[in-house]
Design an enzyme around this catalytic site. Sequence first.
Site, mmCIF file in Angstrom:
data_model
loop_
_atom_site.group_PDB
_atom_site.id
_atom_site.type_symbol
_atom_site.label_atom_id
_atom_site.label_comp_id
_atom_site.label_asym_id
_atom_site.label_seq_id
_atom_site.Cartn_x
_atom_site.Cartn_y
_atom_site.Cartn_z
ATOM 1 C CB ILE A 83 -0.917 0.019 1.230
ATOM 2 C CG1 ILE A 83 -1.813 -1.213 1.246
ATOM 3 C CG2 ILE A 83 -1.773 1.290 1.232
ATOM 4 C CD1 ILE A 83 -2.746 -1.294 2.445
ATOM 5 N N PRO A 84 1.185 1.784 -1.162
ATOM 6 C CG PRO A 84 1.172 2.448 -3.413
ATOM 7 C CD PRO A 84 0.510 1.498 -2.436
ATOM 8 C CB CYS A 85 1.423 5.408 2.608
ATOM 9 S SG CYS A 85 2.580 4.426 3.578
ATOM 10 C CG HIS A 86 6.355 4.583 -1.035
ATOM 11 N ND1 HIS A 86 5.807 3.325 -0.869
ATOM 12 C CD2 HIS A 86 6.610 4.696 -2.365
ATOM 13 C CE1 HIS A 86 5.768 2.705 -2.028
ATOM 14 N NE2 HIS A 86 6.235 3.519 -2.960
ATOM 15 N NE ARG A 87 4.051 3.999 -5.887
ATOM 16 C CZ ARG A 87 3.512 2.908 -6.423
ATOM 17 N NH1 ARG A 87 2.201 2.874 -6.648
ATOM 18 N NH2 ARG A 87 4.257 1.859 -6.708
#
Length: 281
Positions: A245-249
């Site tokens: 779940i790419p919350c880093h983006r």
Amino acid sequence: MSELKTDSHYQTVADAICYIRQHAKQQPELAEIADAVNLSEYHLQRLFSSWAGISPKRFLQYLTKEHAKQALQQSTDTLSAALDAGLSGSGRLHDLMISCEAMTPGEIKSGGNGVQLNYGQASTPFGIALIGWTDRGICYLAFISHDLPEKQQELLNQWPNATVIEDSNGADYISQTIFPATPQPGKLHLLLRGTNFQIKVWEALINTGQGQLISYSQLARATGSPKAQRAIGSAVAANHIGFLIPCHRVIRESGESGNYRWGADRKQAIHAWESGHSLSK
């Protein structure tokens, strides 16, 4: 690449990013950065090319606010269409299809009664990760610094009544599926624990593209809640399944990378790594 070498390379990258962030106003040259991490320019060149798939010069460009702002401008509101599929939708991570489903209130209330929770540590391009999963999917992925007991307790607190089994081989297999030496078709299923709003935000993130950066306001519009930026931020911060779940983006409108549950330097390392690998498709 061996696990030891992977972890060693990431630590060097993290140290380099830390130095760049601390000396951003001076715009350090490659030689200065190499000296700060006790490498020659030649070896730093080789390490970055091996780890990120791009040169140190390009890698450094991906860490600038200017690049981040440009990435935000290029981001389009294609997330809305992807969300039409609801929880049955799936995102793509290189050739890996990511699907997800939500836990029911009853399942959450039971605390995992009757569930077998597997967990283990595994090497990734961004350091060691603690991974948790059940027969219904991956429910936890946290990058570890020096806080393994804290992360283990965080995972176990979510499943207080589950049967817990440590499975390092299973964790290694999952990590190798997420980060294969050569991208190949495959599937991973996620088991999400959150409110309906949080899950909607997380699925929107799953449907973003590798190397894409989006702002909190763009994410708010994509989920149909343009005025809920604060709630969006809370949902992003509540994510317990890192990278998949790419919350880093998600970054700030200003181009600043912002905070990250697993470290700001790691967040920027993932940005550059994803950008480099998106070019090699």
